[in-house]
Motif scaffolding. Structure first.
Motif, PDB file in Angstrom:
ATOM      1  N   ALA A 141       0.848  -1.186   0.000  1.00  7.85           N
ATOM      2  CA  ALA A 141       0.000   0.000   0.000  1.00  7.85           C
ATOM      3  C   ALA A 141       0.887   1.241   0.000  1.00  7.85           C
ATOM      4  N   ASP A 142       0.573   2.194  -0.843  1.00 11.44           N
ATOM      5  CA  ASP A 142       1.291   3.474  -0.931  1.00 11.44           C
ATOM      6  C   ASP A 142       2.669   3.328  -1.572  1.00 11.44           C
ATOM      7  N   ASP A 143       3.609   2.686  -0.867  1.00 13.12           N
ATOM      8  CA  ASP A 143       4.969   2.521  -1.386  1.00 13.12           C
ATOM      9  C   ASP A 143       5.141   1.095  -1.900  1.00 13.12           C
ATOM     10  N   ALA A 144       5.568   0.978  -3.142  1.00 16.63           N
ATOM     11  CA  ALA A 144       5.633  -0.332  -3.788  1.00 16.63           C
ATOM     12  C   ALA A 144       6.739  -1.216  -3.221  1.00 16.63           C
ATOM     13  N   LEU A 145       6.501  -2.519  -3.277  1.00 21.63           N
ATOM     14  CA  LEU A 145       7.551  -3.510  -3.076  1.00 21.63           C
ATOM     15  C   LEU A 145       8.158  -3.730  -4.455  1.00 21.63           C
ATOM     16  N   GLN A 146       9.421  -3.323  -4.633  1.00 22.05           N
ATOM     17  CA  GLN A 146       9.989  -3.302  -5.970  1.00 22.05           C
ATOM     18  C   GLN A 146      11.467  -3.687  -5.954  1.00 22.05           C
ATOM     19  N   ASP A 147      11.963  -4.022  -7.159  1.00 25.81           N
ATOM     20  CA  ASP A 147      13.374  -4.364  -7.270  1.00 25.81           C
ATOM     21  C   ASP A 147      14.200  -3.095  -7.526  1.00 25.81           C
ATOM     22  N   GLU A 148      15.488  -3.284  -7.743  1.00 23.03           N
ATOM     23  CA  GLU A 148      16.390  -2.141  -7.906  1.00 23.03           C
ATOM     24  C   GLU A 148      16.079  -1.303  -9.150  1.00 23.03           C
ATOM     25  N   ASP A 149      15.399  -1.918 -10.112  1.00 21.43           N
ATOM     26  CA  ASP A 149      15.054  -1.208 -11.344  1.00 21.43           C
ATOM     27  C   ASP A 149      13.657  -0.586 -11.293  1.00 21.43           C
ATOM     28  N   GLY A 150      13.010  -0.695 -10.133  1.00 19.94           N
ATOM     29  CA  GLY A 150      11.684  -0.106  -9.987  1.00 19.94           C
ATOM     30  C   GLY A 150      10.540  -0.997 -10.432  1.00 19.94           C
ATOM     31  N   ASN A 151      10.845  -2.262 -10.757  1.00 23.17           N
ATOM     32  CA  ASN A 151       9.797  -3.191 -11.158  1.00 23.17           C
ATOM     33  C   ASN A 151       9.076  -3.726  -9.920  1.00 23.17           C
ATOM     34  N   LYS A 152       7.756  -3.735  -9.958  1.00 23.02           N
ATOM     35  CA  LYS A 152       6.973  -4.180  -8.810  1.00 23.02           C
ATOM     36  C   LYS A 152       7.110  -5.684  -8.598  1.00 23.02           C
ATOM     37  N   LEU A 153       7.340  -6.060  -7.341  1.00 22.24           N
ATOM     38  CA  LEU A 153       7.499  -7.462  -6.971  1.00 22.24           C
ATOM     39  C   LEU A 153       6.211  -8.050  -6.405  1.00 22.24           C
ATOM     40  N   ALA A 154       5.247  -7.186  -6.130  1.00 23.59           N
ATOM     41  CA  ALA A 154       3.976  -7.615  -5.549  1.00 23.59           C
ATOM     42  C   ALA A 154       2.903  -6.612  -5.954  1.00 23.59           C
ATOM     43  N   PRO A 155       1.631  -6.992  -5.863  1.00 29.31           N
ATOM     44  CA  PRO A 155       0.556  -6.043  -6.189  1.00 29.31           C
ATOM     45  C   PRO A 155       0.646  -4.778  -5.333  1.00 29.31           C
ATOM     46  N   TRP A 156       0.195  -3.669  -5.926  1.00 27.65           N
ATOM     47  CA  TRP A 156       0.309  -2.357  -5.274  1.00 27.65           C
ATOM     48  C   TRP A 156      -1.001  -1.588  -5.366  1.00 27.65           C
ATOM     49  N   VAL A 157      -1.374  -0.924  -4.264  1.00 35.90           N
ATOM     50  CA  VAL A 157      -2.533  -0.032  -4.231  1.00 35.90           C
ATOM     51  C   VAL A 157      -2.057   1.308  -3.688  1.00 35.90           C
ATOM     52  N   GLY A 158      -2.358   2.392  -4.393  1.00 35.92           N
ATOM     53  CA  GLY A 158      -1.902   3.705  -3.937  1.00 35.92           C
ATOM     54  C   GLY A 158      -2.509   4.814  -4.764  1.00 35.92           C
ATOM     55  N   ILE A 159      -1.757   5.876  -4.923  1.00 36.10           N
ATOM     56  CA  ILE A 159      -2.246   7.029  -5.678  1.00 36.10           C
ATOM     57  C   ILE A 159      -1.479   7.162  -6.984  1.00 36.10           C
ATOM     58  N   SER A 160      -2.106   7.845  -7.947  1.00 37.32           N
ATOM     59  CA  SER A 160      -1.430   8.136  -9.205  1.00 37.32           C
ATOM     60  C   SER A 160      -0.483   9.300  -8.947  1.00 37.32           C
ATOM     61  N   ALA A 161       0.717   8.978  -8.505  1.00 34.04           N
ATOM     62  CA  ALA A 161       1.637   9.958  -7.934  1.00 34.04           C
ATOM     63  C   ALA A 161       1.922  11.131  -8.872  1.00 34.04           C
ATOM     64  N   TYR A 162       2.265  10.860 -10.103  1.00 34.00           N
ATOM     65  CA  TYR A 162       2.629  11.945 -11.027  1.00 34.00           C
ATOM     66  C   TYR A 162       1.443  12.867 -11.277  1.00 34.00           C
ATOM     67  N   ASN A 163       0.274  12.290 -11.521  1.00 35.88           N
ATOM     68  CA  ASN A 163      -0.904  13.105 -11.822  1.00 35.88           C
ATOM     69  C   ASN A 163      -1.314  13.978 -10.640  1.00 35.88           C
ATOM     70  N   ILE A 164      -1.165  13.441  -9.434  1.00 37.25           N
ATOM     71  CA  ILE A 164      -1.499  14.215  -8.246  1.00 37.25           C
ATOM     72  C   ILE A 164      -0.502  15.365  -8.081  1.00 37.25           C
ATOM     73  N   GLY A 165       0.778  15.074  -8.304  1.00 37.73           N
ATOM     74  CA  GLY A 165       1.780  16.136  -8.264  1.00 37.73           C
ATOM     75  C   GLY A 165       1.504  17.189  -9.324  1.00 37.73           C
ATOM     76  N   ALA A 166       1.109  16.731 -10.498  1.00 38.99           N
ATOM     77  CA  ALA A 166       0.808  17.658 -11.595  1.00 38.99           C
ATOM     78  C   ALA A 166      -0.372  18.559 -11.242  1.00 38.99           C
ATOM     79  N   ALA A 167      -1.367  17.999 -10.563  1.00 42.50           N
ATOM     80  CA  ALA A 167      -2.520  18.798 -10.138  1.00 42.50           C
ATOM     81  C   ALA A 167      -2.072  19.900  -9.176  1.00 42.50           C
TER      82      ALA A 167
END
Length: 353
Positions: A141-167
């Motif tokens: 939730a919120d912060d992804a479980l990911q590898d060193e390259d940013g690939n998700k290692l498990a399902p993720w639920v959170g916010i559309s970070a870039y779009n929210i920042g853009a708003a």
């Protein structure tokens, strides 16, 4: 003759004694056999009950922060609604060791599923490995479980970070234009960043991109950055250092990676006596609502995205998977909207209280 008779009597008594013992032992054995069988049946029933019991753990990196308290409460509410027997809320206290101990503890407790917001994404692989070995599904939730390259290692639920920042960036640019800050030599932009958290980096990128897109001639040397870890006091310290180091800037526009950082920026501006001519926009609104209730605050707006949606949706996906084997979506982002002092009660409803 008397000796023979005595021997016969003694033999008879001994045989009778052995026969009596054998009957008693047989009866005792029968009783003992019956007792364990009954106990075993009871144990089996109890074990079946335990097997039917569904327990979910929520391990949150900063369990004392409002966002995670609300998120955990929403997850627990969804658990109750969907028939889960127990939800365990765990505060990792922003401490990697505490977090890993929590992972080990829930594995030992044989929970059925885990929701987690990790305090350090470098622990992603070990988290996934431990839970996979234990056969326990996990959703980040919120912060992804990911590898060193940013690939998700498990399902993720959170916010559309870039779009929210853009708003946020778009709103701040409009505020700057409407208030003449885009041309004011005493105005500066401060971005409070969380560069070590993958889910937060796109928030800042969106803020910067949209602000500079709308005010293309805003001087780059008047855009400042300061990193913090997501906590209010660290946001305050980061903002204060930049404000103090740049006395030529009298009117600050501050954007942060979360509401804690934004509130830290507000407090820093107040301390410097610059809050009346400055503007801060929050990200989350769970703390901004407290600023909106004041007679005056430099916090003018915030993007509102629901911790309840993140907590509830993450729990729902996990429970459906545990109960029905439903596949968990690899990514699920909740929506957001800009709120201000004028509309936050209407938009946030009961969460504006």
């Amino acid at each position: 003759m008397k000796k023979i008779l005595s021997l016969l009597i003694a033999t008879t008594l001994i045989i009778s004694l052995f026969v009596g013992c054998s009957k008693d032992e047989k009866n005792d054995t029968k009783k003992d056999d019956n007792k364990p069988v009954a106990e075993k049946n009871d144990d089996k029933k109890e074990a079946d009950k335990k097997d039917d019991k569904i327990v979910i753990a929520g391990i949150y990196k900063a369990g004392d922060q409002v966002w995670f308290i609300d998120e955990g409460a929403a997850a627990e509410e969804m658990c109750k609604k969907m028939g889960v027997d127990e939800f365990i809320y765990i505060d990792a206290k922003m401490n990697p060791e505490t977090y890993l101990q929590a992972i080990d503890n829930v594995i030992a407790q044989e929970v059925d599923g885990v929701l987690t917001c990790i305090p350090d994404q470098q622990l992603s692989q070990v988290t996934v490995n431990k839970l996979k070995e234990a056969g326990i599904p996990v959703i980040a939730a919120d912060d992804a479980l990911q590898d060193e390259d940013g690939n998700k290692l498990a399902p993720w639920v959170g916010i559309s970070a870039y779009n929210i920042g853009a708003a946020n960036g778009e709103w701040m640019a409009k505020y700057a234009i409407d208030n003449g800050l885009d041309k004011d030599e005493e105005a500066g932009l401060l971005l409070l960043t969380m560069d070590t958290v993958s889910s937060c980096v796109p928030r800042t990128e969106g803020e910067y991109d949209k602000f500079t897109e709308n005010i293309s001639d805003f001087p780059e040397d008047k855009i400042y950055r300061a990193d913090y870890n997501g906590e209010t006091d660290k946001g305050f310290a980061a903002a204060s250092s930049v404000i103090t180091a740049n006395p030529q800037i009298k009117k600050w526009m501050v954007m942060a990676a979360n509401d804690e950082g934004a509130v830290g920026g507000v407090r820093a501006l107040e301390q410097a006596g610059l809050d009346k001519d400055s503007c801060v926009i929050g990200l989350g609104a769970y703390l901004a609502k407290g600023e909106f209730k004041k007679e005056y605050s430099a916090m003018k707006a915030a993007t509102y995205f629901s911790a309840q949606a993140v907590g509830g949706d993450s729990a729902k996906f996990l429970i459906e998977h545990i109960k029905n084997g439903t596949e968990i979506p690899m990514e699920h982002a909740v929506d957001a909207i800009i709120v201000t002092k004028d509309n936050y009660k209407e938009v946030m409803g009961k969460y504006a209280e």
